[in-house]
Scaffold this motif. Structure first.
Motif, short mmCIF file in Angstrom:
data_model
loop_
_atom_site.label_atom_id
_atom_site.label_comp_id
_atom_site.label_asym_id
_atom_site.label_seq_id
_atom_site.Cartn_x
_atom_site.Cartn_y
_atom_site.Cartn_z
N ALA A 113 3.33 7.35 6.95
CA ALA A 113 3.48 6.41 5.16
C ALA A 113 2.76 8.00 4.35
O ALA A 113 2.72 7.07 2.96
N GLN A 114 1.56 8.41 4.48
CA GLN A 114 0.64 9.44 4.12
C GLN A 114 0.35 10.50 3.88
O GLN A 114 -0.31 10.44 5.50
N ILE A 115 0.43 11.49 3.62
CA ILE A 115 -0.47 12.57 3.58
C ILE A 115 -0.95 13.83 2.71
O ILE A 115 -0.42 13.31 1.18
N TRP A 116 -1.88 13.38 2.61
CA TRP A 116 -3.28 14.02 1.38
C TRP A 116 -3.67 14.98 1.42
O TRP A 116 -4.76 14.91 2.30
N ASP A 117 -3.99 15.98 0.94
CA ASP A 117 -4.68 17.56 1.20
C ASP A 117 -5.10 16.76 -0.12
O ASP A 117 -5.84 17.26 -1.32
N HIS A 118 -7.04 16.55 0.83
CA HIS A 118 -8.32 16.32 -0.04
C HIS A 118 -8.71 17.12 -0.91
O HIS A 118 -9.69 16.75 -1.13
N ASN A 119 -8.68 18.38 0.61
CA ASN A 119 -9.50 19.37 0.03
C ASN A 119 -10.98 19.41 -0.32
O ASN A 119 -10.99 19.49 -1.26
N ALA A 120 -12.12 18.31 0.48
CA ALA A 120 -12.72 17.75 0.58
C ALA A 120 -14.49 18.70 0.76
O ALA A 120 -15.34 18.66 0.29
N GLY A 121 -14.00 19.71 1.45
CA GLY A 121 -14.89 20.40 2.48
C GLY A 121 -15.37 19.62 3.30
O GLY A 121 -16.39 20.35 3.66
N ILE A 144 0.71 -4.69 12.12
CA ILE A 144 1.30 -3.92 13.09
C ILE A 144 0.30 -3.00 12.65
O ILE A 144 -0.43 -2.93 11.99
N ASP A 145 0.46 -1.46 14.02
CA ASP A 145 -0.69 -0.79 14.20
C ASP A 145 -0.50 0.00 13.16
O ASP A 145 0.07 1.30 12.59
N VAL A 146 -1.73 0.41 12.52
CA VAL A 146 -1.65 1.36 11.99
C VAL A 146 -2.86 2.63 11.70
O VAL A 146 -3.62 2.66 12.42
N PHE A 147 -2.39 4.27 12.18
CA PHE A 147 -2.65 5.48 12.41
C PHE A 147 -3.32 5.82 11.14
O PHE A 147 -2.58 6.38 10.72
N ALA A 148 -4.56 6.03 11.50
CA ALA A 148 -4.95 7.37 9.98
C ALA A 148 -5.94 8.36 11.27
O ALA A 148 -6.60 8.84 11.49
N TYR A 149 -5.61 9.37 10.28
CA TYR A 149 -6.59 10.79 11.07
C TYR A 149 -7.31 11.73 9.49
O TYR A 149 -5.83 11.33 8.54
N SER A 150 -8.34 12.01 10.01
CA SER A 150 -9.02 12.98 8.75
C SER A 150 -10.03 13.88 9.41
O SER A 150 -9.88 14.03 10.45
N GLY A 198 2.28 2.55 12.97
CA GLY A 198 3.28 2.12 14.61
C GLY A 198 4.42 2.07 14.87
O GLY A 198 4.52 1.11 13.57
N SER A 199 4.95 2.09 15.92
CA SER A 199 6.49 1.47 16.02
C SER A 199 6.88 2.18 17.29
O SER A 199 6.97 3.72 17.22
N LYS A 200 7.54 2.20 18.75
CA LYS A 200 7.56 2.78 19.80
C LYS A 200 9.37 3.43 18.75
O LYS A 200 9.65 4.16 19.77
N GLU A 221 0.48 -1.36 -0.05
CA GLU A 221 -0.03 0.14 -0.13
C GLU A 221 0.98 1.32 0.03
O GLU A 221 0.73 2.52 -0.41
N TYR A 222 1.94 1.36 0.54
CA TYR A 222 2.64 2.65 0.86
C TYR A 222 4.05 1.84 0.59
O TYR A 222 4.93 3.63 0.98
N GLY A 223 4.64 1.21 0.39
CA GLY A 223 5.98 1.39 -0.05
C GLY A 223 6.89 0.91 1.01
O GLY A 223 7.15 0.77 2.33
N GLU A 224 8.64 0.68 0.58
CA GLU A 224 9.47 0.47 2.06
C GLU A 224 9.45 1.43 2.40
O GLU A 224 10.25 1.04 3.66
N LYS A 225 9.85 2.57 2.22
CA LYS A 225 9.62 3.85 3.19
C LYS A 225 9.29 3.89 4.00
O LYS A 225 9.58 4.16 4.75
N ALA A 226 7.80 3.00 3.95
CA ALA A 226 6.75 3.21 4.96
C ALA A 226 7.28 2.52 6.29
O ALA A 226 6.32 2.93 7.16
N LEU A 227 8.12 1.71 6.22
CA LEU A 227 7.98 0.40 7.23
C LEU A 227 8.74 0.66 8.11
O LEU A 227 10.32 1.58 8.15
N PRO A 228 8.54 1.07 9.57
CA PRO A 228 10.07 1.28 10.53
C PRO A 228 11.05 0.50 10.32
O PRO A 228 10.57 -0.37 9.79
N GLY A 229 12.17 1.40 11.06
CA GLY A 229 13.08 0.06 10.98
C GLY A 229 13.44 -0.72 11.48
O GLY A 229 14.32 -1.45 11.23
N ASP A 230 12.65 -0.97 12.63
CA ASP A 230 12.10 -1.89 13.81
C ASP A 230 11.01 -3.10 12.74
O ASP A 230 11.52 -4.30 13.86
N ARG A 231 11.00 -2.76 12.13
CA ARG A 231 10.13 -4.05 11.55
C ARG A 231 10.58 -4.41 10.77
O ARG A 231 9.59 -5.51 9.35
#
Length: 310
Positions: free
Chosen positions: A82-90, A58-64, A74-76, A39-49
């Motif tokens: 992993a992703q930031i998107w300006d959806h600007n849907a209003g 793995i815990d994944v937190f989503a905010y909107s 998530g990782s201690k 879904e997000y690629g290698e860069k999104a994977l925490p180093g300890d994982r």
């Protein structure tokens, strides 16, 4: 494509507001390492994982909010955005359907269960049944009382009344005249206990847990009585139908806004967006197909449903 998915209400925390529909939403979900990479690629994977098994959860937190969305892996030791998107849907990209919303109150209660006002009657029946069950159990497990003639059993007792063998070698218990063998007395139910239980049970099953709303109609019920029962059952579904209609209207508006938003995000992509439904196939739309139509979106759920007289 535009994708919709259900989220677990137990791990999704919306900010509730009377002024704006879902100003902010936090969601906690679990994804496997393989899913995160896809879904997000290698860069999104925490180093300890990185050395973890592909099936590791793995815990994944989503905010909107109304303007943008973000996903954090998530990782201690090494959490990753992993992703930031300006959806600007209003508007919130989440759809929240709720029923029986209560006015602001000092108790902090927002929703009332359907049986909230009948709580006392249900607890009364539960208490009466519990009392009857406990007395039956005590009667079943109660100990015995043995009254012996101390003079005649003096040799057996030998200074220890608790160590008396009352059965002979042949296994038969023989008591002297005047000796008794009985159960320890246990509490008994009040004579009014059964009457009260019957009355409370009838009230709960006929009014609280209405048999008509549960589809419990007797065989051979007349057509008129059947229609009345069906109408009564459908009335209780009104608030739920309204909540679903509101939620689906919200989904329709989001779909129209995202068609325009994604066209702005990828202006060089001529392909239309595809709305996919597992039951009805897919519909391909372009910005010109949805322009000016959002105000006309409306959802109506009919009263008809699967009904059987049997």
């Amino acid at each position: 494509p535009l994708r919709w998915r259900s989220v677990d209400a137990r791990t999704t925390w919306p900010q509730l507001s009377d002024e704006r529909y879902l100003p902010e939403v936090w969601e906690l979900r679990e994804m496997t390492k393989r899913q995160i990479l896809a879904e997000y690629g290698e860069k999104a994977l925490p180093g300890d994982r990185k050395e973890a098994d592909s099936k590791t959860k793995i815990d994944v937190f989503a905010y909107s909010n109304w303007a943008w969305s973000a996903v954090c892996i998530g990782s201690k030791e090494d959490p990753k955005i992993a992703q930031i998107w300006d959806h600007n849907a209003g508007m919130s990209p989440y759809v929240f359907m709720e029923v029986n919303v209560q006015p602001a109150n000092a108790h902090g209660i927002r929703w009332l269960p359907r049986l909230f006002h009948f709580k006392d009657m249900l607890e009364t029946e539960n208490e009466l049944l519990t009392q009857a069950r406990d007395i039956v159990r005590r009667e079943t497990e109660t100990d015995y009382v043995l009254s012996l003639d101390l003079i005649r059993n003096d040799a057996k007792i030998a200074g220890n009344p608790g160590n008396v063998e009352i059965s002979d070698k042949d296994g038969i218990t023989r008591l002297w005249k005047g000796e008794t063998f009985s159960l320890i007395p246990t509490p008994v139910l009040n004579q009014e206990h059964g009457r009260l239980l019957d009355r409370v049970h009838d009230y709960n099953t006929q009014f609280v847990l209405n048999p008509v709303r549960r589809g419990e109609l007797l065989s051979g019920t007349s057509a008129t009585a059947f229609d009345v029962a069906k109408s009564t059952a459908k009335e209780s579904l009104g608030p739920y139908r309204t909540a679903i209609e509101h939620g689906l209207t919200h989904m329709g508006k989001l779909a129209f806004r995202y068609v325009n938003r994604l066209a702005e995000e990828f202006p060089d992509s001529p392909d239309p967006l595809v709305v996919v439904d597992v039951d009805h196939g897919e519909i391909a739309v372009t910005p010109k197909d949805v322009k000016g139509w959002e105000a006309y979106i409306g959802v109506r759920i009919g009263d008809t449903g699967p009904v059987s007289e049997n």
